[in-house]
Design a protein around this motif. Structure first.
Motif, mmCIF file in Angstrom:
data_model
loop_
_atom_site.group_PDB
_atom_site.id
_atom_site.type_symbol
_atom_site.label_atom_id
_atom_site.label_comp_id
_atom_site.label_asym_id
_atom_site.label_seq_id
_atom_site.Cartn_x
_atom_site.Cartn_y
_atom_site.Cartn_z
ATOM 1 N N PHE A 8 8.726 -10.737 -35.086
ATOM 2 C CA PHE A 8 9.199 -11.214 -33.790
ATOM 3 C C PHE A 8 9.047 -12.727 -33.702
ATOM 4 C CE2 PHE A 8 7.936 -6.846 -33.442
ATOM 5 C CZ PHE A 8 8.966 -6.276 -32.730
ATOM 6 N N GLU A 9 9.841 -13.311 -32.826
ATOM 7 C CA GLU A 9 9.869 -14.758 -32.625
ATOM 8 C C GLU A 9 8.487 -15.328 -32.288
ATOM 9 O OE1 GLU A 9 13.281 -17.373 -30.594
ATOM 10 O OE2 GLU A 9 12.298 -16.009 -29.214
ATOM 11 N N ASP A 10 7.627 -14.530 -31.644
ATOM 12 C CA ASP A 10 6.293 -15.005 -31.260
ATOM 13 C C ASP A 10 5.296 -14.982 -32.412
ATOM 14 O OD1 ASP A 10 5.619 -12.325 -31.585
ATOM 15 O OD2 ASP A 10 5.201 -11.967 -29.460
ATOM 16 N N GLY A 11 5.740 -14.584 -33.621
ATOM 17 C CA GLY A 11 4.866 -14.555 -34.791
ATOM 18 C C GLY A 11 4.248 -13.195 -35.070
ATOM 19 N N SER A 12 4.359 -12.266 -34.144
ATOM 20 C CA SER A 12 3.819 -10.926 -34.379
ATOM 21 C C SER A 12 4.774 -10.132 -35.258
ATOM 22 C CB SER A 12 3.577 -10.199 -33.054
ATOM 23 O OG SER A 12 4.801 -9.982 -32.368
ATOM 24 N N SER A 13 4.269 -9.041 -35.840
ATOM 25 C CA SER A 13 5.118 -8.202 -36.679
ATOM 26 C C SER A 13 4.588 -6.775 -36.688
ATOM 27 C CB SER A 13 5.192 -8.745 -38.108
ATOM 28 O OG SER A 13 3.941 -8.653 -38.744
ATOM 29 N N ILE A 14 5.457 -5.859 -37.094
ATOM 30 C CA ILE A 14 5.098 -4.447 -37.209
ATOM 31 C C ILE A 14 5.506 -3.989 -38.603
ATOM 32 C CG2 ILE A 14 5.542 -2.111 -36.360
ATOM 33 C CD1 ILE A 14 6.335 -3.382 -33.665
ATOM 34 N N ALA A 15 4.557 -3.414 -39.344
ATOM 35 C CA ALA A 15 4.866 -2.798 -40.633
ATOM 36 C C ALA A 15 5.622 -1.504 -40.365
ATOM 37 C CB ALA A 15 3.584 -2.527 -41.412
ATOM 38 N N LEU A 16 6.654 -1.252 -41.137
ATOM 39 C CA LEU A 16 7.490 -0.074 -40.941
ATOM 40 C C LEU A 16 7.389 0.853 -42.143
ATOM 41 C CD1 LEU A 16 10.660 -1.944 -39.630
ATOM 42 C CD2 LEU A 16 8.903 -0.798 -38.260
ATOM 43 N N ALA A 17 7.105 2.119 -41.871
ATOM 44 C CA ALA A 17 7.044 3.163 -42.893
ATOM 45 C C ALA A 17 7.285 4.484 -42.182
ATOM 46 C CB ALA A 17 5.682 3.157 -43.578
ATOM 47 N N ALA A 18 7.513 5.531 -42.944
ATOM 48 C CA ALA A 18 7.758 6.842 -42.350
ATOM 49 C C ALA A 18 6.672 7.170 -41.329
ATOM 50 C CB ALA A 18 7.806 7.912 -43.435
ATOM 51 N N GLY A 19 7.108 7.546 -40.139
ATOM 52 C CA GLY A 19 6.186 7.898 -39.071
ATOM 53 C C GLY A 19 5.927 6.797 -38.056
ATOM 54 N N THR A 20 6.276 5.547 -38.375
ATOM 55 C CA THR A 20 6.084 4.450 -37.422
ATOM 56 C C THR A 20 6.947 4.686 -36.186
ATOM 57 O OG1 THR A 20 5.683 2.879 -39.213
ATOM 58 C CG2 THR A 20 6.279 1.946 -37.065
ATOM 59 N N VAL A 21 6.342 4.530 -35.009
ATOM 60 C CA VAL A 21 7.058 4.614 -33.737
ATOM 61 C C VAL A 21 6.888 3.261 -33.061
ATOM 62 C CG1 VAL A 21 7.241 5.792 -31.516
ATOM 63 C CG2 VAL A 21 6.524 7.078 -33.546
ATOM 64 N N ALA A 22 7.994 2.651 -32.643
ATOM 65 C CA ALA A 22 7.909 1.313 -32.056
ATOM 66 C C ALA A 22 8.891 1.159 -30.907
ATOM 67 C CB ALA A 22 8.189 0.251 -33.117
ATOM 68 N N ARG A 23 8.654 0.125 -30.113
ATOM 69 C CA ARG A 23 9.494 -0.203 -28.966
ATOM 70 C C ARG A 23 9.986 -1.631 -29.130
ATOM 71 N NH1 ARG A 23 9.855 0.330 -23.059
ATOM 72 N NH2 ARG A 23 11.715 -0.902 -22.646
ATOM 73 N N LEU A 24 11.291 -1.821 -28.992
ATOM 74 C CA LEU A 24 11.889 -3.154 -28.960
ATOM 75 C C LEU A 24 12.357 -3.415 -27.542
ATOM 76 C CD1 LEU A 24 14.086 -2.813 -32.172
ATOM 77 C CD2 LEU A 24 11.840 -3.919 -31.978
ATOM 78 N N ARG A 25 12.288 -4.655 -27.129
ATOM 79 C CA ARG A 25 12.720 -5.007 -25.783
ATOM 80 C C ARG A 25 13.976 -5.870 -25.851
ATOM 81 N NH1 ARG A 25 7.826 -3.450 -25.239
ATOM 82 N NH2 ARG A 25 6.755 -2.912 -23.340
ATOM 83 N N ALA A 26 14.835 -5.707 -24.873
ATOM 84 C CA ALA A 26 16.075 -6.475 -24.814
ATOM 85 C C ALA A 26 15.756 -7.957 -24.909
ATOM 86 C CB ALA A 26 16.827 -6.172 -23.524
ATOM 87 N N GLY A 27 16.474 -8.630 -25.793
ATOM 88 C CA GLY A 27 16.292 -10.066 -25.960
ATOM 89 C C GLY A 27 15.313 -10.439 -27.059
ATOM 90 N N ASP A 28 14.518 -9.473 -27.566
ATOM 91 C CA ASP A 28 13.632 -9.784 -28.696
ATOM 92 C C ASP A 28 14.465 -10.351 -29.834
ATOM 93 O OD1 ASP A 28 11.230 -8.861 -27.583
ATOM 94 O OD2 ASP A 28 11.286 -6.921 -28.624
#
Length: 126
Positions: free
Chosen positions: A81-101
């Motif tokens: 993400f633009e703010d420097g954070s990140s999420i590792a993605l693999a089978a089973g990962t559940v995540a939320r994205l927000r409009a404008g990210d």
């Protein structure tokens, strides 16, 4: 209507991990590395909520997100993400994205996810 017909009416896809998804090259303006292709298979659209399967091959792409919740079915990668954070993605990962990210998707191994696009909150409250 028989119980078999009722069940068939509810089934969206028998095997989300194997459902065919047609790919196309990612727009060159969005590619930061590699030669990724991607595609989507919409499964349902009701009251402004879309459900489907999305897949992308290895590479690095940039995107501006919409409101979405997703579950990774297979593959590996990272969304930054633009703010420097990140999420590792693999089978089973559940995540939320927000409009404008504003994101960078770094895909190491073809990534497949089930997505739920949420209705625009401003439209929903208007």
């Amino acid at each position: 209507m028989t119980t078999t017909e009722l069940a068939a009416d509810r089934l969206l896809v028998q095997d989300a991990s194997a459902a065919p998804v047609e790919h196309a090259p990612v727009d060159a303006a969005d590619v930061l590395g590699g030669r990724p292709t991607m595609g989507a298979l919409p499964l349902a659209d009701d009251a402004g909520v879309e459900l489907g399967i999305w897949e992308i091959t290895s590479g690095v792409v940039t995107d501006v997100e919409v409101d979405e919740v997703f579950v990774v079915l297979s593959g590996r990668g990272r969304v930054e993400f633009e703010d420097g954070s990140s999420i590792a993605l693999a089978a089973g990962t559940v995540a939320r994205l927000r409009a404008g990210d504003r994101t960078h998707w770094i895909v190491y191994e073809t990534l497949r996810k089930i997505y739920v696009l949420l209705p625009d909150h401003e439209e929903a409250t208007s």
